[in-house]
Design a protein around this motif. Structure first.
Motif, PDB file in Angstrom:
ATOM      1  N   GLN A 150       0.820  -1.207   0.000  1.00 52.94           N
ATOM      2  CA  GLN A 150       0.000   0.000   0.000  1.00 52.94           C
ATOM      3  C   GLN A 150       0.857   1.261   0.000  1.00 52.94           C
ATOM      4  OE1 GLN A 150      -2.098   0.751   3.863  1.00 52.94           O
ATOM      5  NE2 GLN A 150      -0.983  -1.083   4.550  1.00 52.94           N
ATOM      6  N   PHE A 151       2.101   1.169   0.488  1.00 55.32           N
ATOM      7  CA  PHE A 151       2.987   2.333   0.539  1.00 55.32           C
ATOM      8  C   PHE A 151       3.670   2.579  -0.797  1.00 55.32           C
ATOM      9  CE2 PHE A 151       2.612   0.658   4.828  1.00 55.32           C
ATOM     10  CZ  PHE A 151       2.233   1.786   5.530  1.00 55.32           C
ATOM     11  N   ALA A 152       3.493   1.653  -1.742  1.00 52.32           N
ATOM     12  CA  ALA A 152       4.010   1.871  -3.101  1.00 52.32           C
ATOM     13  C   ALA A 152       2.965   2.507  -3.994  1.00 52.32           C
ATOM     14  CB  ALA A 152       4.463   0.543  -3.719  1.00 52.32           C
ATOM     15  N   LEU A 153       1.707   2.522  -3.532  1.00 46.21           N
ATOM     16  CA  LEU A 153       0.638   3.123  -4.316  1.00 46.21           C
ATOM     17  C   LEU A 153       0.580   4.616  -4.047  1.00 46.21           C
ATOM     18  CD1 LEU A 153      -2.150   0.462  -3.647  1.00 46.21           C
ATOM     19  CD2 LEU A 153      -0.589   0.582  -5.581  1.00 46.21           C
ATOM     20  N   THR A 154       0.155   5.367  -5.065  1.00 49.06           N
ATOM     21  CA  THR A 154       0.122   6.823  -4.924  1.00 49.06           C
ATOM     22  C   THR A 154      -1.062   7.298  -4.097  1.00 49.06           C
ATOM     23  OG1 THR A 154      -1.054   6.938  -7.039  1.00 49.06           O
ATOM     24  CG2 THR A 154       1.322   7.234  -7.084  1.00 49.06           C
ATOM     25  N   GLY A 155      -2.105   6.492  -3.970  1.00 49.92           N
ATOM     26  CA  GLY A 155      -3.290   6.902  -3.211  1.00 49.92           C
ATOM     27  C   GLY A 155      -3.707   5.842  -2.220  1.00 49.92           C
ATOM     28  N   ASN A 156      -4.388   6.253  -1.175  1.00 50.30           N
ATOM     29  CA  ASN A 156      -4.925   5.310  -0.199  1.00 50.30           C
ATOM     30  C   ASN A 156      -6.199   4.679  -0.751  1.00 50.30           C
ATOM     31  OD1 ASN A 156      -2.892   5.949   1.702  1.00 50.30           O
ATOM     32  ND2 ASN A 156      -4.037   7.786   2.326  1.00 50.30           N
ATOM     33  N   CYS A 157      -6.779   3.821   0.051  1.00 55.33           N
ATOM     34  CA  CYS A 157      -8.042   3.201  -0.352  1.00 55.33           C
ATOM     35  C   CYS A 157      -9.126   4.270  -0.480  1.00 55.33           C
ATOM     36  CB  CYS A 157      -8.472   2.157   0.680  1.00 55.33           C
ATOM     37  SG  CYS A 157      -7.485   0.643   0.658  1.00 55.33           S
ATOM     38  N   SER A 158      -9.888   4.195  -1.559  1.00 51.18           N
ATOM     39  CA  SER A 158     -11.012   5.118  -1.725  1.00 51.18           C
ATOM     40  C   SER A 158     -12.089   4.836  -0.696  1.00 51.18           C
ATOM     41  CB  SER A 158     -11.588   4.987  -3.141  1.00 51.18           C
ATOM     42  OG  SER A 158     -10.599   5.203  -4.112  1.00 51.18           O
ATOM     43  N   TYR A 159     -12.265   3.560  -0.387  1.00 52.51           N
ATOM     44  CA  TYR A 159     -13.233   3.137   0.622  1.00 52.51           C
ATOM     45  C   TYR A 159     -12.582   2.014   1.433  1.00 52.51           C
ATOM     46  CZ  TYR A 159     -16.395   5.410  -2.686  1.00 52.51           C
ATOM     47  OH  TYR A 159     -16.982   6.306  -3.543  1.00 52.51           O
ATOM     48  N   GLY A 160     -12.938   1.944   2.707  1.00 54.51           N
ATOM     49  CA  GLY A 160     -12.420   0.877   3.545  1.00 54.51           C
ATOM     50  C   GLY A 160     -10.947   1.047   3.869  1.00 54.51           C
ATOM     51  N   ARG A 161     -10.238  -0.063   3.946  1.00 53.47           N
ATOM     52  CA  ARG A 161      -8.835  -0.055   4.374  1.00 53.47           C
ATOM     53  C   ARG A 161      -8.066  -1.178   3.700  1.00 53.47           C
ATOM     54  NH1 ARG A 161      -8.069  -4.415   7.542  1.00 53.47           N
ATOM     55  NH2 ARG A 161      -9.930  -5.408   8.442  1.00 53.47           N
ATOM     56  N   PHE A 162      -6.753  -1.148   3.880  1.00 54.69           N
ATOM     57  CA  PHE A 162      -5.906  -2.240   3.416  1.00 54.69           C
ATOM     58  C   PHE A 162      -5.823  -3.291   4.528  1.00 54.69           C
ATOM     59  CE2 PHE A 162      -2.569  -4.100   0.868  1.00 54.69           C
ATOM     60  CZ  PHE A 162      -2.815  -3.580  -0.395  1.00 54.69           C
ATOM     61  N   PHE A 163      -5.560  -4.533   4.161  1.00 57.42           N
ATOM     62  CA  PHE A 163      -5.446  -5.556   5.196  1.00 57.42           C
ATOM     63  C   PHE A 163      -4.159  -5.348   6.004  1.00 57.42           C
ATOM     64  CE2 PHE A 163      -4.217  -7.484   1.093  1.00 57.42           C
ATOM     65  CZ  PHE A 163      -2.887  -7.770   1.319  1.00 57.42           C
ATOM     66  N   THR A 164      -4.154  -5.825   7.236  1.00 60.78           N
ATOM     67  CA  THR A 164      -3.067  -5.581   8.181  1.00 60.78           C
ATOM     68  C   THR A 164      -2.035  -6.703   8.146  1.00 60.78           C
ATOM     69  OG1 THR A 164      -4.206  -6.708   9.986  1.00 60.78           O
ATOM     70  CG2 THR A 164      -4.670  -4.347   9.686  1.00 60.78           C
TER      71      THR A 164
END
Length: 416
Positions: free
Chosen positions: A125-139
């Motif tokens: 997720q830290f390689a992507l330019t944007g965060n999740c539009s909705y919800g979250r990334f898995f931990t």
């Protein structure tokens, strides 16, 4: 005679012989339209490719294995991923990249789909330019526990469910005879990244038996993906995310050296590291060469068109010899006659340039619509094209204009 009169006479003469004028402008039209079309569409393609690279992160280094030469012992393991993250200097995070294909059923709508899965960990997720539009990334905890959880692409969510916020919805994924109900924990712009890694619908169809139109892209814990597919976690590539301010090439080389040491394979070509930023440079070089080539082709068309303009203007001078003689005998100065024919030549090329720009813009949008890319046509490109076409008219109109202006009034009036 002022400029407005010269313009009126030029337009009148062009309209009087409109078919001949149109054929004369053909070279100008072809040259301008081809340049506008290729540069506009090519720049759009470049911007699209750059956006794919930016989606993967400008600080990301893709470390890959040469699958054509690798044995089972040469592939990257999940232990290697942890060791690269914890032991290699300059590495902040590291994520596996394991591709998997299968079929899926959208539980809410009972819709069948083709699913493209990329096994990753939470670091990606830290390689992507944007965060999740909705919800979250898995931990990290969900990754370690092989949780049946996934992040879906924004376009995939729209295609599969009809809307984007599909958090906490379920998809039943099947591959290699195994099935698993997966919960959607987040929605992010990962569709382009999936396509860039080879997850196009055409490639997916090679690995699936269905012919569904719905294609779903998922980021799923790599540990969970191995359970679904039943395959070992033999990775052909990993994302190495460098620390802020680090030398990305040096970090990539350090990761490669670790893999060589860990697997006892010191072949120079077995492991490679590619800084994502260098792809932008490669694309720029390719587009520069392509643009220069098309510009040369366009220049040839414009030269041919310019010669045609000069030829027609010479014919026009011959046809209007008596007119020139009458005007000179009535006191028209040499510069007035010169201006009249130069104006006609410039107007001829400018009209051709306008037609060429129109065709080029329409052609660029038509070509890009086929591959679903937005062309990039800037105002300065259109202005330069029109100025260049006017310059062609000026250059190739000088000789006919001078020939007309230097005529002797007596000789002109004697002509039949």
């Amino acid at each position: 005679m002022n400029i407005s009169e010269s313009l009126k006479i030029a337009v009148k003469c062009i309209k009087a012989n409109w078919m001949r004028s149109l054929l004369t402008m053909l070279g100008i039209i072809i040259g301008i339209s081809s340049v506008i079309m290729i540069i506009g569409a090519g720049t759009g393609v470049r911007d699209y490719i750059v956006s794919l690279i930016e989606d993967m992160g400008s600080n990301a280094v893709l470390v890959s294995v040469d699958a054509t030469k690798a044995t089972e012992n040469d592939y990257i393991t999940l232990d290697d991923v942890d060791n690269i993250k914890n032991k290699v200097n300059g590495v902040e995070r590291c994520s596996p990249m394991l591709m998997g294909f299968g079929t899926a059923v959208i539980d809410k709508t009972a819709t069948n789909a083709t699913v493209m899965m990329i096994g990753v960990n939470s670091d990606v997720q830290f390689a992507l330019t944007g965060n999740c539009s909705y919800g979250r990334f898995f931990t990290d905890e969900e990754y370690a526990s092989n949780a049946p959880i996934a992040v879906i692409g924004t376009n995939s969510a729209e295609m599969a469910f009809g809307y984007q916020d599909v958090t906490n919805e379920y998809i039943t994924v099947s591959s290699s005879g195994k099935s698993m109900k997966v919960r959607i924990c987040g929605v992010a712009n990962i569709d382009n990244l999936t396509s860039a890694m080879g997850g196009s619908s055409s490639m997916a169809s090679m690995f699936t038996t269905g012919t569904d139109d719905v294609v779903v892209a998922l980021f799923i814990p790599c540990t969970t993906l191995t359970e679904i597919t039943g395959a070992d976690a033999n990775l052909s590539s990993v994302f190495v995310i460098a620390e802020e301010g680090a030398d990305y090439d040096a970090v990539g080389n350090a990761a490669v050296n670790y893999l060589k040491s860990a697997h006892g394979n010191y072949s120079n070509s077995m492991y490679t590291a590619q800084n994502m930023a260098t792809y932008v440079e490669i694309v720029d070089i390719i587009m520069s060469v392509l643009t220069a080539f098309i510009a040369c082709v366009g220049a040839i068309s414009l030269i041919v068109g310019g010669i045609g303009v000069m030829n027609i203007m010479l014919v026009s001078v011959t046809e209007r010899t008596r007119e020139i003689g009458i005007r000179k005998s009535l006191g028209a100065k040499t510069r007035v006659i010169t201006m009249q024919f130069l104006t006609e030549s410039i107007i001829l090329c400018l009209i051709g340039g306008l037609i060429g720009v129109t065709i080029g813009v329409v052609g660029a949008f038509a070509a890009c619509s086929i591959i679903d890319i937005q062309p990039n046509i800037t105002w300065w490109l259109i202005v330069v094209a029109l100025l260049f076409s006017s310059g062609v008219g000026l250059f190739f109109g000088i000789y006919p204009a001078k020939k007309a202006a230097q005529m002797s009034p007596i000789d002109a009036l004697r002509s039949e």
